[in-house]
Scaffold this motif. Structure first.
Motif, mmCIF file in Angstrom:
data_model
loop_
_atom_site.group_PDB
_atom_site.id
_atom_site.type_symbol
_atom_site.label_atom_id
_atom_site.label_comp_id
_atom_site.label_asym_id
_atom_site.label_seq_id
_atom_site.Cartn_x
_atom_site.Cartn_y
_atom_site.Cartn_z
ATOM 1 N N MET A 2 0.836 -1.193 0.000
ATOM 2 C CA MET A 2 0.000 0.000 0.000
ATOM 3 C C MET A 2 0.879 1.255 0.000
ATOM 4 O O MET A 2 1.946 1.269 0.606
ATOM 5 N N ASP A 3 0.442 2.299 -0.692
ATOM 6 C CA ASP A 3 1.122 3.583 -0.693
ATOM 7 C C ASP A 3 0.777 4.295 0.606
ATOM 8 O O ASP A 3 -0.332 4.799 0.776
ATOM 9 N N ASN A 4 1.743 4.332 1.529
ATOM 10 C CA ASN A 4 1.458 4.850 2.864
ATOM 11 C C ASN A 4 1.020 6.306 2.828
ATOM 12 O O ASN A 4 0.056 6.694 3.506
ATOM 13 N N ARG A 5 1.698 7.128 2.044
ATOM 14 C CA ARG A 5 1.341 8.551 2.004
ATOM 15 C C ARG A 5 -0.072 8.741 1.476
ATOM 16 O O ARG A 5 -0.839 9.551 1.996
ATOM 17 N N ALA A 6 -0.438 7.983 0.450
ATOM 18 C CA ALA A 6 -1.798 8.079 -0.089
ATOM 19 C C ALA A 6 -2.819 7.601 0.930
ATOM 20 O O ALA A 6 -3.903 8.187 1.072
ATOM 21 N N GLU A 7 -2.485 6.522 1.660
ATOM 22 C CA GLU A 7 -3.402 6.013 2.674
ATOM 23 C C GLU A 7 -3.626 7.041 3.775
ATOM 24 O O GLU A 7 -4.752 7.271 4.216
ATOM 25 N N VAL A 8 -2.543 7.668 4.240
ATOM 26 C CA VAL A 8 -2.653 8.696 5.272
ATOM 27 C C VAL A 8 -3.509 9.852 4.770
ATOM 28 O O VAL A 8 -4.436 10.320 5.451
ATOM 29 N N ARG A 9 -3.187 10.329 3.571
ATOM 30 C CA ARG A 9 -3.934 11.461 3.007
ATOM 31 C C ARG A 9 -5.428 11.143 2.904
ATOM 32 O O ARG A 9 -6.283 11.915 3.380
ATOM 33 N N ASP A 10 -5.761 10.009 2.291
ATOM 34 C CA ASP A 10 -7.164 9.686 2.061
ATOM 35 C C ASP A 10 -7.901 9.427 3.371
ATOM 36 O O ASP A 10 -9.081 9.773 3.510
ATOM 37 N N PHE A 11 -7.199 8.822 4.331
ATOM 38 C CA PHE A 11 -7.846 8.556 5.617
ATOM 39 C C PHE A 11 -8.157 9.866 6.349
ATOM 40 O O PHE A 11 -9.279 10.075 6.814
ATOM 41 N N LEU A 12 -7.176 10.769 6.435
ATOM 42 C CA LEU A 12 -7.416 12.033 7.140
ATOM 43 C C LEU A 12 -8.471 12.873 6.438
ATOM 44 O O LEU A 12 -9.333 13.473 7.093
ATOM 45 N N VAL A 13 -8.431 12.923 5.121
ATOM 46 C CA VAL A 13 -9.435 13.696 4.383
ATOM 47 C C VAL A 13 -10.833 13.122 4.607
ATOM 48 O O VAL A 13 -11.794 13.861 4.829
ATOM 49 N N SER A 14 -10.951 11.791 4.572
ATOM 50 C CA SER A 14 -12.263 11.169 4.767
ATOM 51 C C SER A 14 -12.782 11.384 6.181
ATOM 52 O O SER A 14 -13.979 11.600 6.384
ATOM 53 N N ARG A 15 -11.896 11.344 7.188
ATOM 54 C CA ARG A 15 -12.352 11.577 8.569
ATOM 55 C C ARG A 15 -12.735 13.048 8.761
ATOM 56 O O ARG A 15 -13.720 13.357 9.449
ATOM 57 N N ARG A 16 -11.974 13.962 8.151
ATOM 58 C CA ARG A 16 -12.304 15.388 8.262
ATOM 59 C C ARG A 16 -13.668 15.677 7.639
ATOM 60 O O ARG A 16 -14.449 16.483 8.160
ATOM 61 N N ALA A 17 -13.961 14.999 6.534
ATOM 62 C CA ALA A 17 -15.238 15.214 5.853
ATOM 63 C C ALA A 17 -16.426 14.722 6.678
ATOM 64 O O ALA A 17 -17.561 15.165 6.461
ATOM 65 N N ASN A 18 -16.165 13.827 7.633
ATOM 66 C CA ASN A 18 -17.262 13.262 8.436
ATOM 67 C C ASN A 18 -17.674 14.144 9.608
ATOM 68 O O ASN A 18 -18.706 13.887 10.236
ATOM 69 N N ILE A 19 -16.881 15.156 9.947
ATOM 70 C CA ILE A 19 -17.144 15.977 11.127
ATOM 71 C C ILE A 19 -17.726 17.322 10.701
ATOM 72 O O ILE A 19 -17.082 18.080 9.969
ATOM 73 N N THR A 20 -18.935 17.606 11.139
ATOM 74 C CA THR A 20 -19.540 18.906 10.860
ATOM 75 C C THR A 20 -19.064 19.932 11.886
ATOM 76 O O THR A 20 -18.652 19.562 13.004
ATOM 77 N N PRO A 21 -19.112 21.223 11.555
ATOM 78 C CA PRO A 21 -18.749 22.242 12.551
ATOM 79 C C PRO A 21 -19.582 22.132 13.817
ATOM 80 O O PRO A 21 -19.059 22.292 14.925
ATOM 81 N N GLN A 22 -20.878 21.864 13.656
ATOM 82 C CA GLN A 22 -21.738 21.743 14.837
ATOM 83 C C GLN A 22 -21.267 20.601 15.742
ATOM 84 O O GLN A 22 -21.222 20.745 16.963
ATOM 85 N N ARG A 23 -20.919 19.487 15.126
ATOM 86 C CA ARG A 23 -20.457 18.334 15.913
ATOM 87 C C ARG A 23 -19.142 18.648 16.613
ATOM 88 O O ARG A 23 -18.875 18.142 17.708
ATOM 89 N N ALA A 24 -18.316 19.490 15.994
ATOM 90 C CA ALA A 24 -17.029 19.853 16.581
ATOM 91 C C ALA A 24 -17.141 21.023 17.549
ATOM 92 O O ALA A 24 -16.140 21.409 18.162
ATOM 93 N N GLY A 25 -18.350 21.591 17.688
ATOM 94 C CA GLY A 25 -18.537 22.728 18.585
ATOM 95 C C GLY A 25 -18.020 24.034 18.018
ATOM 96 O O GLY A 25 -17.661 24.942 18.776
ATOM 97 N N LEU A 26 -17.997 24.140 16.674
ATOM 98 C CA LEU A 26 -17.506 25.348 16.016
ATOM 99 C C LEU A 26 -18.658 26.071 15.327
ATOM 100 O O LEU A 26 -19.638 25.439 14.905
ATOM 101 N N PRO A 27 -18.560 27.390 15.175
ATOM 102 C CA PRO A 27 -19.585 28.117 14.419
ATOM 103 C C PRO A 27 -19.505 27.743 12.947
ATOM 104 O O PRO A 27 -18.409 27.545 12.396
ATOM 105 N N ASP A 28 -20.661 27.649 12.311
ATOM 106 C CA ASP A 28 -20.716 27.319 10.887
ATOM 107 C C ASP A 28 -20.736 28.617 10.099
ATOM 108 O O ASP A 28 -21.781 29.211 9.862
ATOM 109 N N ALA A 29 -19.568 29.060 9.671
ATOM 110 C CA ALA A 29 -19.447 30.365 9.027
ATOM 111 C C ALA A 29 -19.477 30.222 7.517
ATOM 112 O O ALA A 29 -18.475 29.831 6.901
#
Length: 305
Positions: free
Chosen positions: A1-28
């Motif tokens: 497996m391409d480790n850098r690609a795996e890291v990138r895709d995993f972090l991007v996919s997890r970031r996409a799953n968190i809404t500002p409201q869920r993170a306690g941030l204002p939705d600007a």
């Protein structure tokens, strides 16, 4: 497996799953993509935007445990996702090499006689598999319960992933909730890929399934992971009908990389009765411990009707 690609895709996919409201941030304002912005993850993790952007590009080698923990909290990773992130980091800096199970010979693994004796002492279904989802060993009832898998692999070792995605008619019949079973199967494979990114057999399996199954390829691109410890599963057996079974999975200390899964039915339930019926049919067959024994039993019962 391409480790850098795996890291990138995993972090991007997890970031996409968190809404500002869920993170306690204002939705600007409007967002071009779902989830948090990189700057918001950086703020939540207590690192600079530039540093987080570097991590999301896959440059995770040498990152401290405290930063990984901060990322896990910022992205609200569950236990399986957090472990996956650490495995990716260890693979990036090379420390995972000493943590991997020892390499096994390329020939098919078979259980020691004493291990098979232990399996056969369980009256409920019991199986042993590896992280690639190969079904390596079973007791009599475990083999009878998984007759559908053995029937699709008369020679060689059955594999849950190949069965789920390449034998769709049989898999949809065996798994009443096929989508959940498919999601779980891919998540387990992704977890294993993070734990041992140098497993050539796993690479080959993922490549085969990605080429032959659109359903697998879509799920693989989601980068979901999970621990497979305990829960409840539903099956449909062609002889005894629907089964709802609790399961517990444990790692085998004496066989690194392998896990033992035990199934059990609620006492006095329809599933318990169905397992008793399957066990009695299996016990009457002289080849009950061999592939195809359940099919043979079904044929002989039909002949008697």
């Amino acid at each position: 497996m391409d480790n850098r690609a795996e890291v990138r895709d995993f972090l991007v996919s997890r970031r996409a799953n968190i809404t500002p409201q869920r993170a306690g941030l204002p939705d600007a304002g409007n967002r071009r993509v779902p989830g948090l912005r990189r700057s918001e993850v950086a703020t939540l993790a207590g690192v600079s935007i530039e540093y987080y952007a570097k991590l999301e590009r896959g440059a995770i080698a040498g990152v401290s445990a405290s930063v990984l923990d901060a990322l896990a909290r910022a992205l609200q990773l569950d236990d399986a996702e957090r472990a996956h992130l650490f495995h990716l980091a260890h693979a990036a800096d090379g420390t995972s090499a000493g943590m991997r199970p020892r390499r096994r010979p390329t020939k098919r693994w078979t259980p020691r006689p004493s291990l098979q004796w232990v399996l056969d002492r369980f009256t409920a279904p019991a199986i042993i598999r590896n992280g690639r989802m190969d079904l390596l060993a079973a007791n009599h009832l475990g083999r009878a319960m998984h007759a559908a898998l053995y029937d699709t692999t008369p020679e060689g070792c059955p594999n849950f992933a190949r069965f789920t995605f390449l034998h769709l008619d049989a898999a949809h019949d065996f798994y009443p909730d096929w989508d959940t079973a498919a999601d779980t199967c891919v998540a387990i494979l992704h977890t294993e890929a993070g734990r041992d990114p140098h497993d050539k057999d796993l690479h080959d399996l993922v490549g085969e399934l990605s080429t032959r199954s659109d359903a697998f390829r879509r799920r693989w691109s989601a980068h979901n992971v999970r621990a497979h410890g305990a829960g409840t599963k539903r099956f449909h057996h062609h002889d005894v009908g629907d089964l709802e079974l609790a399961y517990e999975s444990v790692d085998l200390v004496s066989e690194p990389g392998l896990s033992l899964t035990l199934y059990a039915a609620e006492p006095a339930s329809p599933t318990a009765h169905a397992l008793d019926l399957l066990a009695s049919w299996t016990a009457t067959q002289p080849d009950a411990g061999q592939p195809g024994a359940t099919t043979t039993a079904a044929t002989s019962r039909q002949d008697r009707l």
